[in-house]
Design an enzyme around this catalytic site. Structure first.
Site, PDB file in Angstrom:
ATOM      1  N   PHE A 265       0.820  -1.214   0.000  1.00 51.69           N
ATOM      2  CA  PHE A 265       0.000   0.000   0.000  1.00 51.69           C
ATOM      3  C   PHE A 265       0.855   1.265   0.000  1.00 51.69           C
ATOM      4  O   PHE A 265       0.378   2.328  -0.373  1.00 51.69           O
ATOM      5  CB  PHE A 265      -0.964  -0.011   1.193  1.00 51.69           C
ATOM      6  CG  PHE A 265      -0.474   0.715   2.415  1.00 51.69           C
ATOM      7  CD1 PHE A 265       0.460   0.142   3.259  1.00 51.69           C
ATOM      8  CD2 PHE A 265      -0.949   1.978   2.711  1.00 51.69           C
ATOM      9  CE1 PHE A 265       0.911   0.805   4.382  1.00 51.69           C
ATOM     10  CE2 PHE A 265      -0.502   2.662   3.829  1.00 51.69           C
ATOM     11  CZ  PHE A 265       0.436   2.076   4.669  1.00 51.69           C
ATOM     12  N   LYS A 266       2.117   1.176   0.399  1.00 55.37           N
ATOM     13  CA  LYS A 266       2.934   2.391   0.451  1.00 55.37           C
ATOM     14  C   LYS A 266       3.111   3.013  -0.928  1.00 55.37           C
ATOM     15  O   LYS A 266       3.364   4.210  -1.041  1.00 55.37           O
ATOM     16  CB  LYS A 266       4.285   2.099   1.111  1.00 55.37           C
ATOM     17  CG  LYS A 266       4.106   1.775   2.582  1.00 55.37           C
ATOM     18  CD  LYS A 266       5.385   1.871   3.386  1.00 55.37           C
ATOM     19  CE  LYS A 266       5.101   1.718   4.873  1.00 55.37           C
ATOM     20  NZ  LYS A 266       4.546   0.378   5.241  1.00 55.37           N
TER      21      LYS A 266
END
Ligand SMILES: *Cc1c(COP(=O)(O)O)cnc(C)c1O
Length: 476
Positions: A123-124
């Site tokens: 998700f980063k």
């Protein structure tokens, strides 16, 4: 709220000057040691929410983010920046929302919000791809460059490299502990061959890497002749990017009573974006905060005991932290700058922070927290497979466990923060070894690309030499 309050930034501790978005982006740490927060948040009323509901992810992102950027970009430029930032994602809609099989949990539908369809499968990427593109754009207007220096224990380095590799105004050097990360993690970084990317394996552990990073940032431009910055999770631009997917999922799932979000938490960045979304008008019911055995946030919420202890390794390593670097923003959200400055000073001194009672009660309304040790996480991975037919990575599994424990009659979105192929060792430990084929294929692809990295000693001289001898812009 004054119309432009969302694009004026001030320290959580109240010191220093007000600054604009570009300044907060390039120098994310205010001089008083606090964190930047906007003076006000935009608010979307019922009619506007109805309108936002109909937008694509990129259109929605433009509406949510524009107020925070102010005039740092020319009018109309943001749409192009967003399109560039997210063009490398697997789905046009950037994230993917899907109902879990069986679909109900105590009567309320359970959904997975998949945030891992970016270039490094975590998700980063959602925040870092936008951060890199914004930096490139704003530096180009100012006729400047930056050298991004970062240290990684394995997982975040590749997301930072992918965010910078195509940026003309950025160079990036990543420090990682030599022979202490997995082959997959290493090759995700070292297989990138662009001239503006330098991978440095440091003879030592992750602490040595972080100490070297700190020392280098302290020396600044004197060390390398280039203006340095880092891209850690405190940059406001990363949080702002994360607010978007809360709106995206919340507006699609709400049936009038609001939506719960279950969030696997380490540095408190992802879940803080959920706090912001609620304050901006999204009907957020409860934020279900899940920690692993590194439970400082859980202790803070159940016992008002935010106290630092040694970090312990876990099966969900991206949440292995001893302090949560964005927690200060929650302290500020619940109190004021003066109280935040006092509490943070006390914490620096004693390693303990307790919120004023009224603020703690507010926090308990916002969140339901839970803590999951390795066994609990592995068990949730098995349950994900058995009950819903989904293979989850260990971080997402902690959030699923939180959702199952809390479940009320309202919709719940479980934030899926990594592709399970990134954590094949955990899959094996959970008895899901049959699902590691995708990880094997991805590793084989990486092996075909070759590697480029240098091994250095953990001292400034070695770092300086490696940077000087590199292909990074203007240094070699
Ligand atoms: C970084 C990370 C988290 C924790 O996110 P925070 O914003 O630090 O709370 C959770 N899961 C994965 C896979 C991560 O990489």
């Amino acid at each position: 709220m004054a119309p432009d309050a969302a694009s004026r930034y001030r320290s959580t501790r109240g010191g220093g000057e007000v600054c604009d978005f570009a300044q907060a982006l390039l120098n994310p740490r205010p001089p008083d040691g606090g964190l930047y927060v906007p003076e006000g948040l935009p608010h979307f009323g019922p009619d506007e929410l109805e309108e936002l509901h109909r937008l694509s992810y990129l259109q929605l992102a433009e509406r949510i983010i524009a107020p925070f950027i102010g005039d740092a970009l020319a009018a109309g430029e943001l749409a192009g920046v967003l399109a560039r930032a997210y063009r490398g994602f697997e789905h046009e809609e950037v994230v993917r929302l899907r109902a879990l099989d069986g679909g109900t949990l105590h009567g309320g539908p359970l959904h997975l919000l998949e945030l891992f369809h970016g270039p490094t499968l975590a998700f980063k990427d959602v925040a870092l791809q936008l951060l890199g593109t914004l930096l490139d754009d704003i530096l180009s207007r100012q006729g400047q460059r930056r050298l991004i220096l970062t240290a990684t224990s394995g997982d975040t380095g590749s997301a930072a490299i992918e965010a910078c590799r195509n940026c003309a105004r950025l160079d990036i050097a990543v420090l990682f502990p030599h022979e202490r990360i997995t082959e997959f993690q290493r090759r995700q970084m070292t297989s990138v061959q662009q001239d503006n990317v330098l991978c440095l394996a440091v003879r030592g552990d992750f602490d040595d890497c972080q100490n070297l990073l700190k020392a280098a940032l302290g020396r600044g431009e004197a060390l390398t002749g280039a203006a340095l910055m880092t891209v850690n999770s405190i940059n406001w631009a990363r949080l702002m990017a994360q607010v978007v997917y809360y709106f995206y999922a919340g507006l699609r799932l709400d049936q009038g009573g609001g939506v719960n979000f279950a969030v696997p938490t380490g540095n408190f960045g992802n879940i803080y974006a959920g706090v912001l979304a609620g304050r901006m008008g999204l009907p957020v019911r409860r934020l279900l905060l899940a920690t692993n055995r590194n439970d400082i946030l859980h202790r803070a919420l159940v016992g008002n005991d935010y106290s630092r202890v040694q970090v312990q390794g876990s099966v969900a390593p991206s949440m292995d932290i001893s302090i949560a670097s964005n927690f200060e923003r929650l302290v500020h959200f619940l109190t004021d700058a003066q109280t935040t400055a006092r509490l943070q000073a006390e914490f620096a001194e004693s390693g303990v922070l307790a919120l004023p009672d009224a603020a703690w009660q507010c926090a308990r309304e916002l969140f339901a927290s839970s803590r999951w040790d390795d066994d609990g996480i592995l068990q949730a991975m098995q349950q994900g497979q058995q009950r819903y037919g989904v293979v989850l990575d260990p971080h997402t599994a902690a959030a699923l466990a939180a959702a199952q424990q809390y479940g009320d009659e309202h919709p719940t979105a479980v934030l899926a923060t990594a592709h399970p192929a990134k954590f094949s060792e955990a899959l094996v430990r959970a008895g899901l070894g049959e699902f590691t084929a995708e990880a094997d294929t991805r590793l084989a692809t990486l092996r075909e690309r070759g590697e480029r990295f240098e091994v250095i000693d953990p001292d400034l001289d070695s770092l300086q030499k490696a940077l000087g001898g590199s292909s990074l812009g203007g240094l070699g």
